[in-house]
Design a protein around this motif. Structure first.
Motif, PDB file in Angstrom:
ATOM      1  N   MET A   1       1.177  -1.152   0.073  1.00 48.70           N
ATOM      2  CA  MET A   1       0.174  -0.103   0.297  1.00 48.70           C
ATOM      3  C   MET A   1       1.623   1.323   0.234  1.00 48.70           C
ATOM      4  SD  MET A   1      -3.117  -0.359   0.047  1.00 48.70           S
ATOM      5  CE  MET A   1      -3.578  -1.705   0.548  1.00 48.70           C
ATOM      6  N   GLU A   2       0.632   2.137  -0.678  1.00 44.87           N
ATOM      7  CA  GLU A   2       1.182   2.808  -0.478  1.00 44.87           C
ATOM      8  C   GLU A   2       0.479   4.525   0.335  1.00 44.87           C
ATOM      9  OE1 GLU A   2       2.463   3.617  -5.039  1.00 44.87           O
ATOM     10  OE2 GLU A   2       1.966   1.720  -4.972  1.00 44.87           O
ATOM     11  N   THR A   3       0.569   5.301   1.396  1.00 43.89           N
ATOM     12  CA  THR A   3       0.080   6.482   1.373  1.00 43.89           C
ATOM     13  C   THR A   3      -0.189   7.443   0.690  1.00 43.89           C
ATOM     14  OG1 THR A   3       2.456   7.481   1.566  1.00 43.89           O
ATOM     15  CG2 THR A   3       2.173   6.241   3.555  1.00 43.89           C
ATOM     16  N   ALA A   4       0.450   7.690  -0.084  1.00 41.71           N
ATOM     17  CA  ALA A   4      -0.330   8.805  -1.317  1.00 41.71           C
ATOM     18  C   ALA A   4      -1.760   8.222  -2.051  1.00 41.71           C
ATOM     19  CB  ALA A   4       1.107   8.787  -2.934  1.00 41.71           C
ATOM     20  N   GLN A   5      -1.665   6.872  -2.104  1.00 39.12           N
ATOM     21  CA  GLN A   5      -3.393   6.861  -2.525  1.00 39.12           C
ATOM     22  C   GLN A   5      -4.378   6.355  -1.249  1.00 39.12           C
ATOM     23  OE1 GLN A   5      -1.889   3.343  -4.443  1.00 39.12           O
ATOM     24  NE2 GLN A   5      -0.718   4.829  -6.391  1.00 39.12           N
ATOM     25  N   ARG A   6      -4.112   6.897  -0.055  1.00 35.78           N
ATOM     26  CA  ARG A   6      -4.666   6.054   1.124  1.00 35.78           C
ATOM     27  C   ARG A   6      -5.111   6.789   1.754  1.00 35.78           C
ATOM     28  NH1 ARG A   6      -5.861   0.402   2.062  1.00 35.78           N
ATOM     29  NH2 ARG A   6      -5.984   0.661   4.029  1.00 35.78           N
ATOM     30  N   LEU A   7      -6.284   7.155   2.355  1.00 32.64           N
ATOM     31  CA  LEU A   7      -6.523   7.913   3.627  1.00 32.64           C
ATOM     32  C   LEU A   7      -5.874   7.630   4.661  1.00 32.64           C
ATOM     33  CD1 LEU A   7      -8.583   9.685   3.968  1.00 32.64           C
ATOM     34  CD2 LEU A   7     -10.586   8.256   4.651  1.00 32.64           C
ATOM     35  N   LEU A   8      -5.080   8.579   4.766  1.00 36.56           N
ATOM     36  CA  LEU A   8      -4.192   8.454   6.489  1.00 36.56           C
ATOM     37  C   LEU A   8      -5.291   8.450   7.372  1.00 36.56           C
ATOM     38  CD1 LEU A   8      -0.266   8.031   5.752  1.00 36.56           C
ATOM     39  CD2 LEU A   8      -2.141   6.430   6.509  1.00 36.56           C
ATOM     40  N   ALA A   9      -5.075   9.962   7.244  1.00 39.96           N
ATOM     41  CA  ALA A   9      -5.703  10.873   8.495  1.00 39.96           C
ATOM     42  C   ALA A   9      -4.896  10.759   9.299  1.00 39.96           C
ATOM     43  CB  ALA A   9      -7.570  10.234   7.663  1.00 39.96           C
ATOM     44  N   THR A  10      -4.338  10.996   9.172  1.00 42.13           N
ATOM     45  CA  THR A  10      -3.744  11.324  10.677  1.00 42.13           C
ATOM     46  C   THR A  10      -3.277  12.849  10.578  1.00 42.13           C
ATOM     47  OG1 THR A  10      -1.667  11.842   8.879  1.00 42.13           O
ATOM     48  CG2 THR A  10      -1.932   9.242  10.956  1.00 42.13           C
ATOM     49  N   GLN A  11      -3.541  12.572  12.618  1.00 41.59           N
ATOM     50  CA  GLN A  11      -3.379  14.541  12.840  1.00 41.59           C
ATOM     51  C   GLN A  11      -2.063  15.044  13.537  1.00 41.59           C
ATOM     52  OE1 GLN A  11      -7.978  14.652  14.624  1.00 41.59           O
ATOM     53  NE2 GLN A  11      -9.036  15.039  13.182  1.00 41.59           N
ATOM     54  N   ARG A  12      -2.536  16.169  13.493  1.00 40.95           N
ATOM     55  CA  ARG A  12      -1.485  16.526  14.628  1.00 40.95           C
ATOM     56  C   ARG A  12      -1.688  17.275  15.855  1.00 40.95           C
ATOM     57  NH1 ARG A  12       3.192  20.221  12.328  1.00 40.95           N
ATOM     58  NH2 ARG A  12       3.218  18.943  10.133  1.00 40.95           N
ATOM     59  N   GLN A  13      -2.978  17.661  15.609  1.00 34.35           N
ATOM     60  CA  GLN A  13      -3.499  18.163  17.318  1.00 34.35           C
ATOM     61  C   GLN A  13      -4.324  17.109  17.933  1.00 34.35           C
ATOM     62  OE1 GLN A  13      -4.520  21.601  15.452  1.00 34.35           O
ATOM     63  NE2 GLN A  13      -3.680  22.821  17.445  1.00 34.35           N
ATOM     64  N   LEU A 505       3.950  -0.726   3.898  1.00 35.69           N
ATOM     65  CA  LEU A 505       2.830   0.771   3.369  1.00 35.69           C
ATOM     66  C   LEU A 505       4.880   1.659   2.860  1.00 35.69           C
ATOM     67  CD1 LEU A 505       1.166   2.843   3.669  1.00 35.69           C
ATOM     68  CD2 LEU A 505       1.873   3.581   6.085  1.00 35.69           C
ATOM     69  N   LEU A 506       4.633   1.656   1.877  1.00 37.70           N
ATOM     70  CA  LEU A 506       4.998   2.486   1.454  1.00 37.70           C
ATOM     71  C   LEU A 506       5.120   4.075   1.610  1.00 37.70           C
ATOM     72  CD1 LEU A 506       7.988   3.542  -0.602  1.00 37.70           C
ATOM     73  CD2 LEU A 506       6.452   2.416  -2.406  1.00 37.70           C
ATOM     74  N   ASP A 507       5.831   4.836   1.899  1.00 35.55           N
ATOM     75  CA  ASP A 507       5.500   6.138   2.146  1.00 35.55           C
ATOM     76  C   ASP A 507       6.224   7.514   0.667  1.00 35.55           C
ATOM     77  OD1 ASP A 507       4.408   8.917   2.885  1.00 35.55           O
ATOM     78  OD2 ASP A 507       4.815   8.827   5.345  1.00 35.55           O
ATOM     79  N   ASN A 508       5.083   6.982   0.044  1.00 36.35           N
ATOM     80  CA  ASN A 508       5.723   7.992  -1.430  1.00 36.35           C
ATOM     81  C   ASN A 508       4.854   9.651  -1.371  1.00 36.35           C
ATOM     82  OD1 ASN A 508       3.041   6.890  -1.615  1.00 36.35           O
ATOM     83  ND2 ASN A 508       3.343   6.701  -3.723  1.00 36.35           N
ATOM     84  N   ARG A 509       4.507   9.552  -0.277  1.00 33.68           N
ATOM     85  CA  ARG A 509       4.336  11.301  -0.436  1.00 33.68           C
ATOM     86  C   ARG A 509       5.681  11.983   0.049  1.00 33.68           C
ATOM     87  NH1 ARG A 509       0.975  11.744   5.628  1.00 33.68           N
ATOM     88  NH2 ARG A 509       2.888  10.353   5.949  1.00 33.68           N
ATOM     89  N   LYS A 510       5.225  13.302  -1.008  1.00 29.84           N
ATOM     90  CA  LYS A 510       6.290  13.972  -0.988  1.00 29.84           C
ATOM     91  C   LYS A 510       6.891  14.982  -0.162  1.00 29.84           C
ATOM     92  CE  LYS A 510       8.699  17.099  -4.563  1.00 29.84           C
ATOM     93  NZ  LYS A 510       8.246  18.429  -5.390  1.00 29.84           N
ATOM     94  N   GLU A 511       6.861  14.305   1.513  1.00 24.41           N
ATOM     95  CA  GLU A 511       7.297  15.018   2.410  1.00 24.41           C
ATOM     96  C   GLU A 511       8.496  15.352   3.121  1.00 24.41           C
ATOM     97  OE1 GLU A 511       4.709  16.589   4.460  1.00 24.41           O
ATOM     98  OE2 GLU A 511       3.465  16.058   3.520  1.00 24.41           O
TER      99      GLU A 511
END
Length: 570
Positions: A1-13, A505-511
């Motif tokens: 699974m790749e993060t860019a295509q996935r609803l990670l929906a993580t929140q910082r706060q 889980l491949l984190d392929n976001r440009k972060e």
RNA sequence: CGGGGCAUAGCGCAGCCUGGUAGCGCAUCUGCUUUGGGAGCAGAGGGGCGGGAGUUCGAAUCUCUCUGCCCCGACCA
């Protein structure tokens, strides 16, 4: 699974509405979202965890020869009327009518439905014993849902029901289920304990609860080091002390104690330990009466025990400050059993006290040097309190320890409670009609998610046990968009890991790296591989386990084997 | 159900007391720079303040009334 295509929906706060760690982390990690009070949507990541738990439960139930079925969530009122629970259940049962004005409810449990099924399908002893189970959504209209999915109104439960010709068969299956539960919780990777429990309003006799140990647990469980005794606090009896009550030495004396209300204030005032004082609680009795409950100052009331007393109203209700001052002419902090004109029960432990201190039923005064028999009548001495850490256990198994737990499983020997009222019988080998004996076995699937997090987290997020983690492995590339050869290497490893059976889980976001690290840690993924151009040159990757203190560089070609070994050291 | 609290942008909050037509941080989008632990600069979009009624020239602000949610107590996997 790749993060860019996935609803990670993580929140910082941290969401303002969530108080407990697991609730906060489940929202922040994007596992759940609330739709209404006690009603939640499971997001992609949360659902993966749920499915992992279900799968383990399913495999072990199947191995125990239980047969999976799926019963409806909506149940007709008639079935519940047969067992009498339509009236007994109370507002927790969500009832409604269909267009023909027939009564229905949303199923909070399925004894009625399974019993109805079995009575029409099982005819012969040759089909017994039989165990059926399902993993399904339940609804209980809890008075107060809380802590996210820990106590929600809609939740997912594995419920199983067994049917037997005789008591012996029930015992055998109960034992199998007990062992199956141990296998399940072992596989889930949770620290847990099975305890003797109260069977509550499900009915039946013998029952055990399975608790995940966690500081934040709502239940107290009591156990001994030798493992021969473990019970829910509600169930642990305390004994009448065998010692003789010392003879009175002091005479009774009324002492002015202005502003001293609590046991700790009073014991400090008199310079004695709390166990030389009595505390008196006022609860409602039958009708409008009040009842006094007397405990040693340092002891804690056990509600379940108090509710069993004849004169005490069940459910237990403490008298309000207003009622107390009106009826007893003094305030809560000054009550004592001397000349208290209501029925009084006193805990066993107080029977060996002499020259004790208690409230004088007059604001600002306490008595000291009080003695049973001489200064006030001997009360009914009964078992009223919670056992304390370090006291001898029932059955001589050494001193007890007390821990907090989250109830995630409960097994019951139901007996004939449902089979009798619903007339479930079959023919034995002599052609004689036998009323079947039942057992039932529950596991709170959705609650386990919250319990696992309560037990396994740190200040960065969730630390999943590897068997239920949403992903086995996170691959985090550094600046992949800048380097074609890094990209190629990452994709190669990603494919290799998937081919090796890992859920990756491949984190392929440009972060930026920090963002990716933080998210992967929040998500609690057990293993993390960081890939960079620098490491590529060295032929290594950077590896870090979720709870490792430091990362380490490992040869790229060995990494998947290394992780496999770590997961399964044998 | 009893007690307490909250409701303003996706999230976290300010504004309300002392009415004048909504703001901050994060997130989002665009551009440039940056890139090993939650980046910087510039710009943009997004809410009419939980619903209804009232007072008023004017209400996020005052009043009434619903509703929802959270926390503490009695239930349960």
């Amino acid at each position: 699974m790749e993060t860019a295509q996935r609803l990670l929906a993580t929140q910082r706060q941290i969401p303002a509405d969530a108080e407990t760690v697991s609730h906060q982390l489940m929202l922040r990690a994007g596992l759940i979202r609330q739709l209404a009070s006690g009603v939640y949507t499971w997001l992609p990541t949360g659902l993966k965890v749920l499915r992992n738990i279900e799968q383990i439960v399913r495999e072990e139930m199947d191995a125990a020869k239980a047969q999976e079925i799926l019963m409806p969530g909506v149940q007709p009122a008639e079935l519940w009327e047969e067992t009498g629970r339509w009236d007994q259940f109370g507002p927790e049962l969500l009832r409604f009518s269909d267009r023909h004005d027939r009564g229905f409810c949303l199923g909070p449990t399925h004894e009625e439905v399974i019993t109805d099924l079995v009575r029409s399908e099982i005819r012969s002893y040759k089909q017994l014993p039989a165990i059926f189970y399902q993993i399904q959504t339940k609804f209980r209209d809890e008075i107060r849902p809380r802590f996210g999915v820990m106590r929600s109104r809609e939740f997912i439960m594995k419920d199983a029901y067994s049917f037997h010709l005789d008591e012996k068969s029930l015992q055998e299956t109960y034992e199998v289920m007990y062992q199956t539960y141990e296998k399940i919780f072992d596989r889930l990777g949770l620290e847990y304990r099975a305890v003797v429990a109260d069977s509550g309003n499900i009915g039946g006799d013998t029952s055990h609860e399975f608790h995940v140990l966690a500081e934040s647990g709502e239940d107290q469980i009591v156990f001994t080091n030798n493992g021969n005794f473990a019970a829910n606090m509600e169930m642990v009896a305390t004994q009448m002390p065998s010692a003789q009550r010392p003879s009175p030495e002091a005479s009774i004396e009324k002492v002015s104690t202005p502003g001293k209300h609590s046991i700790s204030e009073v014991s400090t005032f008199f310079s004695v330990s709390e166990d030389k004082t009595l505390k008196t609680l006022i609860v409602h009795g039958e009708k409008d009466s009040l009842v006094g409950i007397v405990l040693r100052g340092d002891h804690e009331l056990n509600r379940v025990k108090a509710e069993r007393l004849d004169k005490v109203r069940s459910p237990l209700k403490f008298a309000s400050a207003e009622i107390i001052s009106k009826e007893l002419k003094c305030d809560v902090g000054s009550i004592g059993p001397v000349k208290l004109n209501i029925p009084v029960y006193a805990d066993y432990s107080t029977s060996v006290m002499s020259d004790f201190i208690c409230g004088a039923n007059e604001n600002g005064f306490h008595y000291k040097g009080v003695n049973w028999g001489r200064d006030l009548p001997e009360p009914d001495f009964v078992d009223l309190r919670n056992i304390s850490q370090g006291e001898p256990s029932p059955g001589d198994n050494g001193p007890v320890k007390i821990a907090r737990g989250i109830e995630v499983g409960h097994i019951f020997q139901l007996g004939t409670k449902y089979s009798e009222s619903m007339k479930v019988s079959c023919l034995d080998e002599n052609g004689k009609s036998i009323t079947l004996i039942m057992g039932c076995y529950g596991i709170g699937i959705s609650r386990i998610v919250a319990a696992a997090i309560e037990q396994n987290h740190d200040d960065r997020g969730i630390v999943w046990p590897k068997s239920i983690a949403p992903y086995d492995l996170a691959i985090v590339p550094i600046n992949m968009h800048k380097s074609k050869r890094l990209y190629d290497s990452v994709m190669e490893l990603y494919q290799q890991a998937k081919a090796a059976g890992f859920d990756v889980l491949l984190d392929n976001r440009k972060e930026r790296p920090g963002v990716m690290f933080a998210d992967m840690e929040l998500l609690g993924i057990p293993h993390r591989i960081v890939l960079s151009d620098k490491a590529l040159d060295a032929g290594t990757v950077e590896y870090k386990g979720r709870s490792d203190a430091e990362s380490r560089d490992l040869p790229r070609d060995d990494i998947l084997a290394f992780i496999r070994d770590r997961n399964d050291p044998d």
